[in-house]
Motif scaffolding. Structure first.
Motif, short mmCIF file in Angstrom:
data_model
loop_
_atom_site.label_atom_id
_atom_site.label_comp_id
_atom_site.label_asym_id
_atom_site.label_seq_id
_atom_site.Cartn_x
_atom_site.Cartn_y
_atom_site.Cartn_z
N LYS A 296 0.95 -1.17 -0.03
CA LYS A 296 0.00 0.01 -0.03
C LYS A 296 0.80 1.24 0.04
O LYS A 296 0.47 2.33 -0.72
CB LYS A 296 -1.08 -0.13 1.12
N GLU A 300 0.99 4.53 -2.61
CA GLU A 300 0.14 5.68 -1.73
C GLU A 300 0.06 6.93 -2.56
O GLU A 300 -1.02 7.66 -2.51
CB GLU A 300 0.58 5.88 -0.34
N TRP A 310 -8.28 4.02 1.28
CA TRP A 310 -8.31 2.57 1.83
C TRP A 310 -8.83 2.37 2.95
O TRP A 310 -8.91 3.20 3.93
CB TRP A 310 -6.45 2.49 2.15
N ILE A 312 -8.46 -0.90 5.23
CA ILE A 312 -7.62 -2.17 5.50
C ILE A 312 -8.39 -2.72 6.81
O ILE A 312 -7.94 -2.00 7.74
CB ILE A 312 -6.11 -1.73 5.48
N PHE A 335 -3.32 -4.08 -6.26
CA PHE A 335 -3.42 -2.85 -5.52
C PHE A 335 -3.40 -1.82 -6.81
O PHE A 335 -4.22 -0.82 -6.71
CB PHE A 335 -2.71 -2.44 -4.47
#
Length: 434
Positions: A296, A300, A310, A312, A335
């Motif tokens: 991630k 970003e 996001w 998570i 992703f």
């Protein structure tokens, strides 16, 4: 047929010594050497029995020779298993003619037509050796042809004891017919096997050319954009003295282009390694939560520029048993695709469900989704035409293909649920333990 071969072990014997490190042509030659050795063992056993029944001259001497030859053929299979291919082939091409020489000199003479096999064995080195080994090819070819000429024009008939089956001319003729038919059968079998594998080589060449064209296409198009962007911004920074805001914008674009180029190159290299069977797999316990966060963080900047949020929903630690490098590559690709195909200001949700043997990690976006045809191609491991993201982002079409192969190498699976304009849910199932 394959099931029959597997049950009696013939498939295993034919592939002794064949491994992923060998090129296809060498693999074919090793398989042909194994095939000839197996046929040699079976034919020597057959003729040992027939000679006893028919009362051939010096039958017990011949049976001792047959036993010795069977032992050598078995040793040749062992040499291939130990990857001593050159020695196995050289020993094979000289051993196959030994029983013929003895049966023609001390037993049958030129009766029974056994010397016809010399013509068959004169052709064997052409399918067992490459052009670089032309010395052995010519030596064996000439030697076997000389043996054939000797027995055809200068040989004498065998002397058979009265009262034995071989004393009857009709039985001698049956042996001659059997020799001719067996020679044709052996030639047909070896050539059929050779043609089969030649077709495999042709298909491999076609596949390799397609891969080469795809690699050139990726290098020419998918890297041209980000590298061109980096060149433009570096030129801008080199020629002017930007203020702080301009500098931050330029650095952000450079970072995005660098990440994009890195992902393209990594996918390309992993795909090539997988196609050449050179991806090592190192399975170990890893914390999937940490790997997810790292993947991630790398993406970003792309997510922030597009306004992607996001969610998570993972616990820490989240232990799984897999290859850390491979699973990291898989998550970065998934992703990246989720960001690329999500609408601006969308959400990417990451959740997990832990079972007794597996952990299911799901990546969900509410983007443009995929068609049934694209999902089918992913399941079959086929690359599909490159699709553009919601802001014109372009990919290589290799990402999901690399993911599928890497997951399979680790004993993982991937399930895709999607429909056009309704987002995508990708679930990867990862083992909890060995």
């Amino acid at each position: 047929m394959k099931l029959v071969f597997q049950k009696i072990g013939l498939r295993y014997l034919l592939n002794l010594g064949v491994n992923h490190q060998l090129d296809l042509q060498t693999s074919v030659r090793v398989q042909l050497a194994n095939l000839i050795a197996i046929l040699g063992i079976l034919s020597n056993i057959q003729y040992s029995i027939l000679f006893v029944i028919a009362g051939a001259p010096n039958v017990w001497i011949m049976n001792c020779i047959h036993l010795s030859v069977i032992t050598i053929f078995s040793y040749i299979l062992y040499l291939n298993f130990k990857e001593q291919y050159s020695l196995a082939r050289i020993l094979l091409i000289f051993t196959i003619s030994i029983p013929l020489v003895f049966v023609s000199f001390i037993s049958f003479g030129n009766s029974g037509g056994f010397y016809y096999y010399f013509l068959v064995f004169a052709l064997a080195p052409f399918v067992l050796f490459s052009y670089e080994d032309k010395f052995w090819i010519l030596l064996v070819f000439l030697t076997n042809n000389l043996f054939y000429i000797w027995f055809e024009f200068f040989g004498t008939p065998g002397k058979f004891q009265e009262g034995t089956l071989l004393y009857d001319p009709k039985i001698q003729e049956l042996f001659r017919v059997n020799s001719v038919v067996s020679c044709l059968f052996f030639v047909a079998l070896i050539m059929f096997y050779f043609l089969r594998n030649t077709n495999r080589i042709q298909q491999e060449m076609i596949r390799t050319n397609q891969h080469k064209d795809r690699i050139f296409s990726i290098l020419a198009h998918d890297l041209k954009g980000p590298i061109g962007t980096m060149n433009s911004y570096l030129g801008f920074l080199n020629e002017t003295l930007p203020d702080r805001e301009e500098l931050l914008v330029a650095l952000r674009e450079l970072k995005k282009s660098t990440n994009q180029s890195y992902l393209v190159l990594e996918n390309l290299l992993d795909w090539v390694r997988n196609e050449s069977k050179k991806i090592p797999t190192h399975l170990e316990y890893i914390n999937l939560y940490t790997v997810t966060q790292n993947a991630k963080d790398i993406l970003e900047l792309q997510a922030t520029d597009k306004g992607i949020q996001w969610q998570i929903q993972l616990s820490d630690p989240l232990m799984v048993y897999c290859d850390e490098r491979m699973i990291s590559t898989v998550l970065r690709n998934l992703f990246s695709n989720a960001i690329k195909f999500s609408h601006p200001k969308g959400t990417v949700t990451i959740t997990s469900v832990t079972g007794p043997k597996y952990l299911d990690l799901s990546i969900v976006d509410m983007g443009i989704g995929m068609s049934k045809e694209q999902i089918r191609q992913i399941g079959e491991g086929k690359p599909f035409p490159t699709a553009f993201g919601t802001q014109g982002e372009k990919g290589t079409g290799l990402g999901l293909l690399v993911c599928t192969e890497m997951l399979r190498n680790q004993g993982c699976t991937m399930n895709v649920t999607s429909s056009t304009n309704h987002g995508t849910k990708i679930t990867i199932r990862i083992p909890n333990s060995p």
